[in-house]
Design an enzyme around this catalytic site. Structure first.
Site, short mmCIF file in Angstrom:
data_model
loop_
_atom_site.label_atom_id
_atom_site.label_comp_id
_atom_site.label_asym_id
_atom_site.label_seq_id
_atom_site.Cartn_x
_atom_site.Cartn_y
_atom_site.Cartn_z
N ASP A 40 0.80 -1.39 0.15
CA ASP A 40 -0.10 -0.07 -0.09
C ASP A 40 0.90 1.24 0.19
OD1 ASP A 40 -2.27 -1.26 0.35
OD2 ASP A 40 -2.52 -1.06 2.58
N LYS A 62 -2.92 2.98 -2.33
CA LYS A 62 -4.17 3.22 -2.21
C LYS A 62 -4.26 4.76 -1.29
CE LYS A 62 -6.83 0.10 -1.41
NZ LYS A 62 -8.20 -0.75 -1.48
N MET A 176 -9.27 7.54 9.09
CA MET A 176 -9.43 8.04 7.74
C MET A 176 -10.58 9.17 7.93
SD MET A 176 -9.70 4.97 5.67
CE MET A 176 -10.32 3.63 6.33
#
Ligand code: SAH
Length: 267
Positions: A40, A62, A176
């Site tokens: 990632d 990502k 997030m």
């Protein structure tokens, strides 16, 4: 390790929060024994430096809002590599089982008959607590620890049951959550959480460039906008993340217990 890491097998490996010293020994051994590592964007250079030059390294990065391979492509790449007989490591930030889209990859492997295993990692909330030098749980005060993601597509309001999360006896770790910070603040306050609930923002936890910022729930939106730059950031909410000197009651309790001890000693 080679015996345990058979050809044609996939390991979903937790890379931890960024500091390569926070990688497990097992993760390090799996990385060294792999034929190919898919990683990632969150997996930082310190960890990637541990991948031997002989191991093929593929970024499937990502980061929200930036170009990346979609999940199905990643699933297909992993399965394809395993079916070709490679030892495959899928290296993921933090712990693979926490907001890591591991399920899609597990299912893709199962569907293709590819053996798949998981190596856990240190999740961002643990690293953030360590950077702040505090405990995420407090005996009698913070009895619940909730990991929640407030990820939204640009401009969308996250669908979160705020009433279920507003709890003065809980610590909330929001993953997030940078873009959704205004919704987190408004949602929790509307659901009854005190406006002055302590909040800590931790960016790049465990890394030398890491930063921490303390605020309160009603000021979270402005703090998220002004105090954070473009690194991964965690929002921690609850009494457990109060500034040490703000929780004078705790200090008082400690001092009192010391006095108790010395008065006991005097008798
Ligand atoms: N599986 C990961 C989480 C992936 S979701 C884990 O267990 O940690 C990605 C989110 O994790 C980021 O948006 C951020 O909220 C958080 N995160 C990951 N690494 C971080 C770090 N070093 N510092 C602060 N937050 C981090």
């Amino acid at each position: 390790m080679n015996a345990a890491f058979a050809r044609g097998t996939v390991w979903l490996v937790g890379a931890g929060p960024g500091d390569p010293d926070l990688l497990t020994r097992k993760a390090e051994r799996l990385i060294a024994a792999a034929d190919i590592v898919f990683h990632d964007a969150l997996v930082g250079p310190g960890v990637l430096a541990l991948v031997p030059p002989s191991v093929e390294l593929v970024s499937v990065g990502k980061r929200s809002g930036r170009h990346s391979k979609d999940q199905r492509t990643i699933d297909a790449l992993i399965v394809e590599a395993a079916l070709a007989g490679k030892r495959v490591v899928r290296l993921k930030g933090g712990d693979p089982s926490i907001f890591g889209r591991s399920n899609e990859e597990l299912e893709a492997c199962h569907a293709a008959g590819v053996p798949v295993h998981i190596c856990p990692g240190i999740t961002a909330a643990s690293a953030a607590a360590a950077d702040l030098g505090l405990s995420l749980t407090l005996r009698g005060t913070a009895r619940r620890l909730t990991f929640v993601t407030a990820h939204t597509k640009r401009g969308e309001v996250p669908e979160i049951d705020w009433a279920a999360l507003a709890d003065p006896q809980a610590t909330l770790a929001v993953y997030m959550g940078k873009a959704a910070a205004p919704y987190v603040s408004a949602g929790l306050i509307a659901a009854g959480q005190a406006a002055d609930t302590p909040v800590a923002l931790v960016e790049n936890a465990s890394l030398p460039k890491g930063s921490q910022f303390r605020t309160r729930l009603d000021l979270l939106p402005i703090a998220a906008k002004t105090a954070l730059s473009d690194g991964p950031a965690l929002i921690l909410i609850g009494a457990a993340v109060a500034e040490p000197n703000a929780s004078s009651s705790l200090e008082t309790r400690e001092r009192l217990s010391r006095e108790d001890i010395s008065s006991f000693a005097a008798h």
